[in-house]
Scaffold this motif. Sequence first.
Motif, PDB file in Angstrom:
ATOM      1  N   MET A  50       5.716   0.739  -0.070  1.00 54.44           N
ATOM      2  CA  MET A  50       4.624   1.092  -0.971  1.00 54.44           C
ATOM      3  C   MET A  50       3.351   1.199  -0.133  1.00 54.44           C
ATOM      4  O   MET A  50       3.047   0.300   0.647  1.00 54.44           O
ATOM      5  N   VAL A  51       2.634   2.302  -0.295  1.00 50.70           N
ATOM      6  CA  VAL A  51       1.400   2.542   0.440  1.00 50.70           C
ATOM      7  C   VAL A  51       0.292   2.779  -0.565  1.00 50.70           C
ATOM      8  O   VAL A  51       0.426   3.617  -1.460  1.00 50.70           O
ATOM      9  N   SER A  52      -0.818   2.043  -0.435  1.00 50.36           N
ATOM     10  CA  SER A  52      -1.986   2.297  -1.265  1.00 50.36           C
ATOM     11  C   SER A  52      -3.182   2.506  -0.351  1.00 50.36           C
ATOM     12  O   SER A  52      -3.277   1.917   0.728  1.00 50.36           O
ATOM     13  N   ALA A  53      -4.095   3.366  -0.784  1.00 52.80           N
ATOM     14  CA  ALA A  53      -5.275   3.686   0.014  1.00 52.80           C
ATOM     15  C   ALA A  53      -6.469   3.837  -0.916  1.00 52.80           C
ATOM     16  O   ALA A  53      -6.374   4.496  -1.955  1.00 52.80           O
ATOM     17  N   ALA A  54      -7.595   3.225  -0.538  1.00 48.66           N
ATOM     18  CA  ALA A  54      -8.804   3.285  -1.352  1.00 48.66           C
ATOM     19  C   ALA A  54     -10.033   3.258  -0.452  1.00 48.66           C
ATOM     20  O   ALA A  54     -10.043   2.585   0.583  1.00 48.66           O
ATOM     21  N   SER A  55     -11.054   3.984  -0.856  1.00 49.69           N
ATOM     22  CA  SER A  55     -12.312   3.978  -0.115  1.00 49.69           C
ATOM     23  C   SER A  55     -12.953   2.610  -0.224  1.00 49.69           C
ATOM     24  O   SER A  55     -12.901   1.961  -1.271  1.00 49.69           O
ATOM     25  N   SER A  56     -13.566   2.176   0.879  1.00 52.22           N
ATOM     26  CA  SER A  56     -14.259   0.887   0.871  1.00 52.22           C
ATOM     27  C   SER A  56     -15.768   1.127   0.913  1.00 52.22           C
ATOM     28  O   SER A  56     -16.230   2.251   1.151  1.00 52.22           O
ATOM     29  N   GLU A  57     -16.530   0.076   0.716  1.00 52.62           N
ATOM     30  CA  GLU A  57     -17.986   0.182   0.733  1.00 52.62           C
ATOM     31  C   GLU A  57     -18.507   0.596   2.102  1.00 52.62           C
ATOM     32  O   GLU A  57     -19.595   1.163   2.211  1.00 52.62           O
ATOM     33  N   SER A  58     -17.734   0.333   3.140  1.00 58.30           N
ATOM     34  CA  SER A  58     -18.154   0.679   4.504  1.00 58.30           C
ATOM     35  C   SER A  58     -18.002   2.173   4.798  1.00 58.30           C
ATOM     36  O   SER A  58     -18.407   2.640   5.858  1.00 58.30           O
ATOM     37  N   GLY A  59     -17.393   2.905   3.870  1.00 54.28           N
ATOM     38  CA  GLY A  59     -17.155   4.326   4.086  1.00 54.28           C
ATOM     39  C   GLY A  59     -15.819   4.615   4.724  1.00 54.28           C
ATOM     40  O   GLY A  59     -15.458   5.765   4.926  1.00 54.28           O
ATOM     41  N   ARG A  60     -15.096   3.581   5.070  1.00 55.34           N
ATOM     42  CA  ARG A  60     -13.755   3.745   5.638  1.00 55.34           C
ATOM     43  C   ARG A  60     -12.734   3.642   4.505  1.00 55.34           C
ATOM     44  O   ARG A  60     -13.096   3.454   3.348  1.00 55.34           O
ATOM     45  N   THR A  61     -11.473   3.747   4.837  1.00 54.65           N
ATOM     46  CA  THR A  61     -10.403   3.649   3.850  1.00 54.65           C
ATOM     47  C   THR A  61      -9.577   2.406   4.134  1.00 54.65           C
ATOM     48  O   THR A  61      -9.117   2.212   5.258  1.00 54.65           O
ATOM     49  N   ASP A  62      -9.406   1.571   3.112  1.00 56.20           N
ATOM     50  CA  ASP A  62      -8.539   0.399   3.205  1.00 56.20           C
ATOM     51  C   ASP A  62      -7.125   0.835   2.852  1.00 56.20           C
ATOM     52  O   ASP A  62      -6.906   1.444   1.804  1.00 56.20           O
ATOM     53  N   VAL A  63      -6.181   0.504   3.720  1.00 61.05           N
ATOM     54  CA  VAL A  63      -4.779   0.870   3.510  1.00 61.05           C
ATOM     55  C   VAL A  63      -3.961  -0.413   3.420  1.00 61.05           C
ATOM     56  O   VAL A  63      -4.079  -1.287   4.269  1.00 61.05           O
ATOM     57  N   GLU A  64      -3.163  -0.523   2.371  1.00 56.74           N
ATOM     58  CA  GLU A  64      -2.253  -1.656   2.206  1.00 56.74           C
ATOM     59  C   GLU A  64      -0.836  -1.117   2.127  1.00 56.74           C
ATOM     60  O   GLU A  64      -0.579  -0.117   1.460  1.00 56.74           O
ATOM     61  N   LEU A  65       0.065  -1.797   2.831  1.00 58.87           N
ATOM     62  CA  LEU A  65       1.466  -1.390   2.856  1.00 58.87           C
ATOM     63  C   LEU A  65       2.339  -2.594   2.567  1.00 58.87           C
ATOM     64  O   LEU A  65       2.079  -3.693   3.064  1.00 58.87           O
ATOM     65  N   GLU A  66       3.355  -2.389   1.758  1.00 54.68           N
ATOM     66  CA  GLU A  66       4.343  -3.429   1.470  1.00 54.68           C
ATOM     67  C   GLU A  66       5.712  -2.829   1.725  1.00 54.68           C
ATOM     68  O   GLU A  66       5.964  -1.673   1.380  1.00 54.68           O
ATOM     69  N   THR A  67       6.595  -3.622   2.329  1.00 50.97           N
ATOM     70  CA  THR A  67       7.908  -3.082   2.651  1.00 50.97           C
ATOM     71  C   THR A  67       8.991  -4.142   2.590  1.00 50.97           C
ATOM     72  O   THR A  67       8.719  -5.333   2.734  1.00 50.97           O
ATOM     73  N   ARG A  68      10.173  -3.683   2.372  1.00 52.18           N
ATOM     74  CA  ARG A  68      11.380  -4.489   2.548  1.00 52.18           C
ATOM     75  C   ARG A  68      12.349  -3.602   3.320  1.00 52.18           C
ATOM     76  O   ARG A  68      12.635  -2.478   2.907  1.00 52.18           O
ATOM     77  N   GLU A  69      12.793  -4.087   4.455  1.00 49.41           N
ATOM     78  CA  GLU A  69      13.763  -3.410   5.328  1.00 49.41           C
ATOM     79  C   GLU A  69      13.184  -2.288   6.185  1.00 49.41           C
ATOM     80  O   GLU A  69      13.919  -1.677   6.944  1.00 49.41           O
ATOM     81  N   TRP A  70      11.914  -1.975   6.080  1.00 45.23           N
ATOM     82  CA  TRP A  70      11.325  -0.884   6.835  1.00 45.23           C
ATOM     83  C   TRP A  70      10.115  -1.337   7.658  1.00 45.23           C
ATOM     84  O   TRP A  70       9.212  -0.556   7.953  1.00 45.23           O
ATOM     85  N   ASP A  71      10.080  -2.579   8.078  1.00 50.01           N
ATOM     86  CA  ASP A  71       8.921  -3.120   8.796  1.00 50.01           C
ATOM     87  C   ASP A  71       8.603  -2.352  10.084  1.00 50.01           C
ATOM     88  O   ASP A  71       7.437  -2.051  10.354  1.00 50.01           O
ATOM     89  N   PHE A  72       9.598  -2.071  10.882  1.00 49.13           N
ATOM     90  CA  PHE A  72       9.363  -1.374  12.144  1.00 49.13           C
ATOM     91  C   PHE A  72       8.721  -0.017  11.889  1.00 49.13           C
ATOM     92  O   PHE A  72       7.751   0.374  12.547  1.00 49.13           O
ATOM     93  N   GLN A  73       9.240   0.715  10.926  1.00 48.30           N
ATOM     94  CA  GLN A  73       8.722   2.042  10.610  1.00 48.30           C
ATOM     95  C   GLN A  73       7.316   1.952  10.024  1.00 48.30           C
ATOM     96  O   GLN A  73       6.467   2.811  10.315  1.00 48.30           O
ATOM     97  N   VAL A  74       7.046   0.943   9.202  1.00 47.13           N
ATOM     98  CA  VAL A  74       5.707   0.760   8.654  1.00 47.13           C
ATOM     99  C   VAL A  74       4.712   0.499   9.774  1.00 47.13           C
ATOM    100  O   VAL A  74       3.616   1.077   9.805  1.00 47.13           O
TER     101      VAL A  74
END
Length: 81
Positions: A50-74
Amino acid sequence: MGRYGRDTGLAPEEVLRQAAEFFGPDGLGLKVVEQNDCCVSFEGGGGHVMVSAASSESGRTDVELETREWDFQVRSFMERL
């Protein structure tokens, strides 16, 4: 299950587009099970990403990733951001 996070100078839309290319049918071959303006989820190979992405107050993008069995690829995907 692994949870990862980082920030990037890429726009949220670009992060999600790259995630779909990397993990999806034309990349690692995972099935897209949900996709919207903030996130995209994949299943396959006995796990998920699961990948989520949202703009932050700093003007950058915060990316969060959750995985099961795909850690290396993430982790490989995170290096591309």
